[in-house]
Write a protein that holds these residues in place. Structure first.
Motif, PDB file in Angstrom:
ATOM      1  N   ARG A 158       0.838  -1.212   0.000  1.00  8.45           N
ATOM      2  CA  ARG A 158       0.000   0.000   0.000  1.00  8.45           C
ATOM      3  C   ARG A 158       0.870   1.258   0.000  1.00  8.45           C
ATOM      4  N   LEU A 159       1.934   1.262   0.836  1.00  7.16           N
ATOM      5  CA  LEU A 159       2.823   2.417   0.883  1.00  7.16           C
ATOM      6  C   LEU A 159       3.574   2.591  -0.435  1.00  7.16           C
ATOM      7  N   LYS A 160       3.964   1.495  -1.049  1.00  6.54           N
ATOM      8  CA  LYS A 160       4.637   1.588  -2.352  1.00  6.54           C
ATOM      9  C   LYS A 160       3.698   2.136  -3.414  1.00  6.54           C
ATOM     10  N   THR A 161       2.421   1.736  -3.358  1.00  2.00           N
ATOM     11  CA  THR A 161       1.445   2.254  -4.315  1.00  2.00           C
ATOM     12  C   THR A 161       1.239   3.751  -4.123  1.00  2.00           C
ATOM     13  N   ILE A 162       1.189   4.186  -2.870  1.00  3.38           N
ATOM     14  CA  ILE A 162       1.054   5.619  -2.582  1.00  3.38           C
ATOM     15  C   ILE A 162       2.255   6.377  -3.123  1.00  3.38           C
ATOM     16  N   ALA A 163       3.443   5.792  -2.929  1.00  2.00           N
ATOM     17  CA  ALA A 163       4.659   6.459  -3.422  1.00  2.00           C
ATOM     18  C   ALA A 163       4.662   6.543  -4.944  1.00  2.00           C
ATOM     19  N   ARG A 164       4.217   5.505  -5.620  1.00  2.00           N
ATOM     20  CA  ARG A 164       4.158   5.524  -7.084  1.00  2.00           C
ATOM     21  C   ARG A 164       3.148   6.560  -7.581  1.00  2.00           C
ATOM     22  N   ASN A 165       2.061   6.753  -6.825  1.00  2.00           N
ATOM     23  CA  ASN A 165       1.085   7.764  -7.212  1.00  2.00           C
ATOM     24  C   ASN A 165       1.593   9.177  -6.953  1.00  2.00           C
ATOM     25  N   LYS A 166       2.487   9.320  -5.974  1.00  2.00           N
ATOM     26  CA  LYS A 166       3.024  10.648  -5.670  1.00  2.00           C
ATOM     27  C   LYS A 166       4.104  11.062  -6.662  1.00  2.00           C
ATOM     28  N   PHE A 167       4.917  10.077  -7.086  1.00  2.00           N
ATOM     29  CA  PHE A 167       6.056  10.392  -7.952  1.00  2.00           C
ATOM     30  C   PHE A 167       5.988   9.581  -9.246  1.00  2.00           C
ATOM     31  N   PRO A 168       4.921   9.712 -10.016  1.00  2.00           N
ATOM     32  CA  PRO A 168       4.812   8.919 -11.253  1.00  2.00           C
ATOM     33  C   PRO A 168       5.834   9.325 -12.306  1.00  2.00           C
ATOM     34  N   VAL A 169       6.186  10.613 -12.392  1.00  2.00           N
ATOM     35  CA  VAL A 169       7.107  11.083 -13.425  1.00  2.00           C
ATOM     36  C   VAL A 169       8.497  10.505 -13.203  1.00  2.00           C
ATOM     37  N   VAL A 170       8.934  10.531 -11.949  1.00  2.00           N
ATOM     38  CA  VAL A 170      10.258  10.001 -11.615  1.00  2.00           C
ATOM     39  C   VAL A 170      10.344   8.527 -11.961  1.00  2.00           C
ATOM     40  N   LEU A 171       9.269   7.778 -11.631  1.00  2.00           N
ATOM     41  CA  LEU A 171       9.272   6.343 -11.886  1.00  2.00           C
ATOM     42  C   LEU A 171       9.250   6.060 -13.392  1.00  2.00           C
ATOM     43  N   ARG A 172       8.501   6.884 -14.147  1.00  2.00           N
ATOM     44  CA  ARG A 172       8.444   6.667 -15.594  1.00  2.00           C
ATOM     45  C   ARG A 172       9.821   6.923 -16.225  1.00  2.00           C
ATOM     46  N   GLN A 173      10.494   7.980 -15.747  1.00  2.00           N
ATOM     47  CA  GLN A 173      11.816   8.287 -16.273  1.00  2.00           C
ATOM     48  C   GLN A 173      12.799   7.174 -15.938  1.00  2.00           C
ATOM     49  N   SER A 174      12.652   6.632 -14.718  1.00  2.00           N
ATOM     50  CA  SER A 174      13.546   5.542 -14.318  1.00  2.00           C
ATOM     51  C   SER A 174      13.332   4.317 -15.182  1.00  2.00           C
ATOM     52  N   GLU A 175      12.066   4.024 -15.509  1.00  2.00           N
ATOM     53  CA  GLU A 175      11.762   2.864 -16.332  1.00  2.00           C
ATOM     54  C   GLU A 175      12.184   3.100 -17.792  1.00  2.00           C
ATOM     55  N   ARG A 176      12.060   4.379 -18.267  1.00  2.00           N
ATOM     56  CA  ARG A 176      12.382   4.688 -19.660  1.00  2.00           C
ATOM     57  C   ARG A 176      13.869   4.524 -19.921  1.00  2.00           C
ATOM     58  N   HIS A 177      14.716   4.966 -18.984  1.00  2.00           N
ATOM     59  CA  HIS A 177      16.165   4.878 -19.188  1.00  2.00           C
ATOM     60  C   HIS A 177      16.705   3.510 -18.803  1.00  2.00           C
ATOM     61  N   GLY A 178      15.863   2.644 -18.217  1.00  2.00           N
ATOM     62  CA  GLY A 178      16.291   1.276 -17.915  1.00  2.00           C
ATOM     63  C   GLY A 178      17.326   1.196 -16.815  1.00  2.00           C
ATOM     64  N   HIS A 179      17.315   2.150 -15.893  1.00  2.00           N
ATOM     65  CA  HIS A 179      18.287   2.108 -14.808  1.00  2.00           C
ATOM     66  C   HIS A 179      17.991   0.924 -13.901  1.00  2.00           C
ATOM     67  N   ASP A 180      19.023   0.320 -13.325  1.00  2.00           N
ATOM     68  CA  ASP A 180      18.859  -0.741 -12.332  1.00  2.00           C
ATOM     69  C   ASP A 180      18.890  -0.184 -10.912  1.00  2.00           C
ATOM     70  N   ASN A 181      19.075   1.144 -10.830  1.00  2.00           N
ATOM     71  CA  ASN A 181      19.100   1.739  -9.496  1.00  2.00           C
ATOM     72  C   ASN A 181      17.729   1.621  -8.853  1.00  2.00           C
ATOM     73  N   THR A 182      17.730   1.509  -7.574  1.00  2.00           N
ATOM     74  CA  THR A 182      16.497   1.324  -6.816  1.00  2.00           C
ATOM     75  C   THR A 182      16.113   2.619  -6.131  1.00  2.00           C
TER      76      THR A 182
END
Length: 380
Positions: free
Chosen positions: A179-203
């Motif tokens: 639930r907390l991870k879902t809330i975080a993804r809803n708060k920072f969707p742009v950051v997560l999309r950029q992370s997925e687009r560049h294929g970074h393995d950073n967490t």
């Protein structure tokens, strides 16, 4: 080879214990009225039989309880233990949970001993000092052994129930993490999309830790999908729910006997305190000690069952909260399936499918006990 012989020895020992306990139960059933008369005058035959029902109820409950245990120990109990061990093999219990269950077990056993043993020893001592009849002392000693045999079954159920509570709690902690991870993804969707687009393995660390002492929550592009996590939690919860049903089947008859016996002993102790004018083997301290024992045993059984089922139903609110937020379709489908399973098969402990072990049973028992006590006092 040694293990085989040791298991045979244990089986033989259990059989000898069962036969000895059954013989003493039958003896107490036969000698109940005579023993009551040896401690007080038997002017009223009806009152004598009513007072004798106290020890007879314990003997009958103990005998039926042991017969049920012997019958279910052939296959039902080993199968249950095997399933729980297999589950814990894939999802190990952490050290803190092991310490917690060990502490609870010691606390429950110690509480039973402290509440039950001193008042029983005091009663035997009063019988010895005032009457000195060996037969009477043996009768009451056996009656207290029968009572402790029933208590041991209650302790086994409570400990196993606490184990299931821990498993539900662990699942709920993972649900809270999701639930907390879902809330975080809803708060920072742009950051997560950029992370997925560049294929970074950073967490991306969220800066929170699980309640069970796990690693910080993380969302990574190469991690498990949320739908897979929900599916795993759903399967784990489904297994533990099935274990609750099996545990209820294993202990339903024994718990029913315990609850009924506690109810009967409370009524007859109050009736004996009111109806018998003077009895040197029953003091007010013993009377209140017995009432404390019955109340403690009843409340521990009911409250342990209640908090376990409450923990089992907690994911409903978290599933609804997660499902109301932004998530992919596969995750939503798994969440809806999880919620559907929880709603279609409610988790509850029952007494032979007649009474549900929850907090409302305490108030119902109090009201019913007061009513039956008024009727019982009409004999006085």
């Amino acid at each position: 080879m040694f293990k085989l012989y040791f298991n045979k020895f244990l089986s033989s020992l259990k059989l000898v214990y069962f036969l000895a306990l059954a013989m003493t139960c039958i003896m107490n059933l036969k000698n109940a009225s005579a023993t009551v008369c040896s401690l007080s005058e038997c002017k009223n035959p009806v009152k004598t039989e009513v007072l004798a029902m106290f020890s007879r109820s314990i003997a009958i409950a103990c005998l039926l309880c042991r017969i049920t245990i012997m019958y279910k120990s052939k296959s039902d109990f080993p199968n249950y233990v095997k399933k729980v061990e297999d589950y814990e093999l894939y999802f190990p219990v952490n050290i803190s949970q092991k310490r917690q269950i060990r502490f609870i077990t010691i606390a429950i056993i110690s509480s039973y001993i402290v509440i039950i043993l001193p008042i029983n020893i005091m009663r035997i001592y009063l019988i010895y000092t005032n009457f000195g009849k060996i037969n009477t002392m043996i009768f009451y000693t056996m009656m207290y052994v029968h009572n402790w045999s029933i208590c041991s079954t209650e302790i086994h159920f409570i400990v196993r129930c606490v184990g299931l509570y821990q498993k539900f709690q662990s699942i709920n902690e993972e649900m809270a993490t999701l639930r907390l991870k879902t809330i975080a993804r809803n708060k920072f969707p742009v950051v997560l999309r950029q992370s997925e687009r560049h294929g970074h393995d950073n967490t991306l660390l969220i800066g929170l830790e699980t309640l069970g002492g796990g690693s910080p929550l993380s969302v990574s592009s190469n991690g498990h999908q949320p739908s897979d996590h929900v599916e795993l939690l759903r399967m784990k919860h489904q297994f533990v729910r099935g274990t609750v049903v099996e545990l209820n089947d294993l202990y339903g008859i024994q718990l029913g006997l315990s609850i009924c016996l506690l109810f009967i002993m409370t009524l007859f102790d109050i009736y004996g305190e009111v109806s018998v004018e003077s009895n040197v083997t029953k003091t007010h301290v013993l009377f209140y000690g017995w009432l404390l024992q019955y109340s403690f045993r009843f409340c521990v059984i009911v409250l342990t069952s209640h908090v376990t089922t409450t923990q089992a139903h907690r994911p409903k609110m978290m599933i609804t909260d997660i499902n109301n937020r932004y998530a992919d379709n596969s995750t939503k489908k798994e969440l809806e399936l999880f919620l559907c399973q929880l709603c279609s098969r409610p988790v509850e402990f029952t007494i032979c499918d007649l009474f549900t072990l929850n907090i409302h049973l305490i108030t119902s028992a109090f009201v019913a006990g007061t009513t039956y006590l008024i009727l019982l006092l009409q004999f006085h």
